[in-house]
Scaffold this motif. Structure first.
Motif, PDB file in Angstrom:
ATOM      1  N   GLY A   1       0.160   5.817   4.977  1.00 52.72           N
ATOM      2  CA  GLY A   1       0.512   7.069   4.315  1.00 52.72           C
ATOM      3  C   GLY A   1       0.098   8.297   5.097  1.00 52.72           C
ATOM      4  N   GLY A   2      -0.629   8.105   6.206  1.00 53.58           N
ATOM      5  CA  GLY A   2      -1.032   9.245   7.018  1.00 53.58           C
ATOM      6  C   GLY A   2       0.112   9.806   7.826  1.00 53.58           C
ATOM      7  N   SER A   3       1.053   8.956   8.174  1.00 57.33           N
ATOM      8  CA  SER A   3       2.264   9.339   8.885  1.00 57.33           C
ATOM      9  C   SER A   3       3.295   8.253   8.598  1.00 57.33           C
ATOM     10  N   GLN A   4       4.554   8.507   8.905  1.00 60.53           N
ATOM     11  CA  GLN A   4       5.584   7.507   8.670  1.00 60.53           C
ATOM     12  C   GLN A   4       5.297   6.218   9.417  1.00 60.53           C
ATOM     13  N   SER A   5       5.639   5.099   8.795  1.00 59.40           N
ATOM     14  CA  SER A   5       5.566   3.801   9.460  1.00 59.40           C
ATOM     15  C   SER A   5       6.961   3.413   9.939  1.00 59.40           C
ATOM     16  N   PHE A   6       7.010   2.580  10.990  1.00 64.81           N
ATOM     17  CA  PHE A   6       8.277   2.307  11.658  1.00 64.81           C
ATOM     18  C   PHE A   6       8.467   0.816  11.920  1.00 64.81           C
TER      19      PHE A   6
ATOM     20  N   TYR B   1       5.432   7.797  -3.877  1.00 67.15           N
ATOM     21  CA  TYR B   1       6.176   6.638  -4.355  1.00 67.15           C
ATOM     22  C   TYR B   1       5.964   6.398  -5.846  1.00 67.15           C
ATOM     23  N   THR B   2       4.730   6.541  -6.318  1.00 60.99           N
ATOM     24  CA  THR B   2       4.498   6.326  -7.752  1.00 60.99           C
ATOM     25  C   THR B   2       5.243   7.357  -8.587  1.00 60.99           C
ATOM     26  N   ALA B   3       5.487   8.544  -8.008  1.00 63.41           N
ATOM     27  CA  ALA B   3       6.200   9.593  -8.733  1.00 63.41           C
ATOM     28  C   ALA B   3       7.658   9.233  -8.993  1.00 63.41           C
ATOM     29  N   VAL B   4       8.222   8.323  -8.193  1.00 61.82           N
ATOM     30  CA  VAL B   4       9.629   7.958  -8.354  1.00 61.82           C
ATOM     31  C   VAL B   4       9.780   6.495  -8.768  1.00 61.82           C
ATOM     32  N   ALA B   5       8.708   5.924  -9.327  1.00 62.35           N
ATOM     33  CA  ALA B   5       8.728   4.535  -9.787  1.00 62.35           C
ATOM     34  C   ALA B   5       8.443   4.498 -11.288  1.00 62.35           C
ATOM     35  N   SER B   6       8.766   3.382 -11.924  1.00 63.77           N
ATOM     36  CA  SER B   6       8.399   3.197 -13.325  1.00 63.77           C
ATOM     37  C   SER B   6       6.877   3.263 -13.441  1.00 63.77           C
ATOM     38  N   PRO B   7       6.284   3.835 -14.492  1.00 61.39           N
ATOM     39  CA  PRO B   7       6.951   4.405 -15.675  1.00 61.39           C
ATOM     40  C   PRO B   7       7.216   5.900 -15.567  1.00 61.39           C
ATOM     41  N   ASN B   8       7.091   6.488 -14.375  1.00 60.61           N
ATOM     42  CA  ASN B   8       7.297   7.938 -14.241  1.00 60.61           C
ATOM     43  C   ASN B   8       8.761   8.342 -14.260  1.00 60.61           C
ATOM     44  N   VAL B   9       9.647   7.407 -13.989  1.00 62.21           N
ATOM     45  CA  VAL B   9      11.086   7.662 -14.143  1.00 62.21           C
ATOM     46  C   VAL B   9      11.683   6.476 -14.882  1.00 62.21           C
ATOM     47  N   SER B  10      12.896   6.621 -15.354  1.00 63.49           N
ATOM     48  CA  SER B  10      13.529   5.519 -16.072  1.00 63.49           C
ATOM     49  C   SER B  10      13.693   4.314 -15.144  1.00 63.49           C
ATOM     50  N   ALA B  11      13.689   3.139 -15.743  1.00 70.57           N
ATOM     51  CA  ALA B  11      13.804   1.910 -14.953  1.00 70.57           C
ATOM     52  C   ALA B  11      15.054   1.920 -14.084  1.00 70.57           C
ATOM     53  N   ALA B  12      16.139   2.508 -14.593  1.00 66.03           N
ATOM     54  CA  ALA B  12      17.401   2.528 -13.850  1.00 66.03           C
ATOM     55  C   ALA B  12      17.302   3.384 -12.589  1.00 66.03           C
TER      56      ALA B  12
ATOM     57  N   GLN C   1       0.820  -1.205   0.000  1.00 67.27           N
ATOM     58  CA  GLN C   1       0.000   0.000   0.000  1.00 67.27           C
ATOM     59  C   GLN C   1       0.856   1.258   0.000  1.00 67.27           C
ATOM     60  N   LEU C   2       1.974   1.231   0.723  1.00 69.25           N
ATOM     61  CA  LEU C   2       2.863   2.391   0.734  1.00 69.25           C
ATOM     62  C   LEU C   2       3.251   2.803  -0.677  1.00 69.25           C
ATOM     63  N   PHE C   3       3.574   1.805  -1.484  1.00 68.56           N
ATOM     64  CA  PHE C   3       4.094   2.093  -2.812  1.00 68.56           C
ATOM     65  C   PHE C   3       3.005   2.469  -3.823  1.00 68.56           C
ATOM     66  N   THR C   4       1.753   2.526  -3.367  1.00 68.48           N
ATOM     67  CA  THR C   4       0.692   3.061  -4.223  1.00 68.48           C
ATOM     68  C   THR C   4       0.458   4.542  -3.960  1.00 68.48           C
ATOM     69  N   LYS C   5       1.098   5.098  -2.934  1.00 69.86           N
ATOM     70  CA  LYS C   5       0.927   6.515  -2.615  1.00 69.86           C
ATOM     71  C   LYS C   5       1.675   7.375  -3.629  1.00 69.86           C
ATOM     72  N   SER C   6       1.157   8.578  -3.844  1.00 72.47           N
ATOM     73  CA  SER C   6       1.662   9.427  -4.924  1.00 72.47           C
ATOM     74  C   SER C   6       3.159   9.718  -4.804  1.00 72.47           C
TER      75      SER C   6
END
Length: 273
Positions: A233-238, A117-128, A110-115
């Protein structure tokens, strides 16, 4: 020779080993977390997705929080792209439940569906340069390896603590571990980068005998508890760890158990004869 029934003891040993990895701990009630201004952090450069603007200056490292029962403990961040909010509510879970080993509805995924994270994941940035969810079995194994070898040492200085935190983030979002390539990079230099490279090299090679000149080959067992923000995504997870008994049998113990089992089998065969 006295007959010993070991059938009931083997499952208990297995359960103890599972618990030491944070897999046998029951779910706990939700709690509120607040920081208490005790930390081992350092301001470092972190680049997610190839952009220095993402989180150029980040306070990385362990810090203490206090829960609803007024208990204080150290945590490391599992959520680098979310801002911590004081007084946020958290659900506690076993680390395996947080990861759910591939389950799409897990807190980790779920974390990686937040904006952020998606902004710095493929396809928004190069795979590398993509920073995105990884194979959760690998994430679990690498986190346990890092903690079991280096957690205690990480709390001995703010530089090591910051480097340890960086390694946690590297494990979470990159498939290969480098401080200068991939979805997470750093432009920081000096002692911090040296320590980061040492941790990442050990994670890649599995050799912990000389990590920046320190022998970390000995391991320690922990119980792993994730504190997942509610909602995610409401606050940092630990991630928090607590000491667990050493539940992995020593080679000598395994030999003794094997000998005992052989003796039981031999005695039974003799009686039948």
């Amino acid at each position: 020779m006295t007959n010993i029934d070991l059938r009931a003891k083997a499952p208990l040993a297995a359960m103890a080993l599972v618990a030491s990895l944070g897999m046998g701990q029951a779910m706990a009630a939700s709690t509120v977390l607040n920081t208490n201004n005790v930390s081992a952090t350092t301001s470092v450069n972190t680049e997610f997705g190839g952009s220095t603007a993402t989180a150029a200056n980040t306070n990385a490292g362990a810090f203490q929080v206090t829960d609803s029962s007024n208990t204080s403990f150290w945590v490391y961040c599992l959520d680098p792209l979310t801002t911590y909010k004081a007084g946020a509510t958290y659900n506690t879970a076993m680390l395996t439940d947080f990861l759910s080993l591939g389950g799409s509805s897990s807190s980790y995924n779920q974390l990686f569906t937040k904006s952020a994270y998606t902004a710095v994941a493929s396809p928004n940035v190069s795979a590398a340069n993509s920073y995105q969810a990884q194979n959760t079995t690998t994430v679990l194994n690498k986190l346990v390896s890092l903690y079991s070898h280096a957690y205690s040492e990480s709390l001995t200085s703010s530089t090591k603590s910051a480097a340890f935190q960086y390694a946690v983030w590297e494990i979470e979002g990159d498939s290969s571990y480098s401080s200068t390539a991939g979805g997470l990079k750093t432009a920081s230099t000096g002692a911090f980068k040296t320590q980061v490279d040492a941790y990442l090299s050990a994670l890649t090679s599995g050799n912990w005998s000389s990590v920046n000149g320190v022998n970390l080959s000995a391991t320690k067992n922990y119980i792993y508890t994730a504190y997942a923000s509610a909602p995610i995504g409401g606050s940092q997870s630990f991630l928090r760890v607590t000491d667990a008994p050493n539940t992995v049998p020593e080679p000598g113990s395994i030999a003794l158990v094997s000998l005992a089992l052989f003796g039981v089998a031999y005695t039974r065969r003799s009686k039948r004869s």
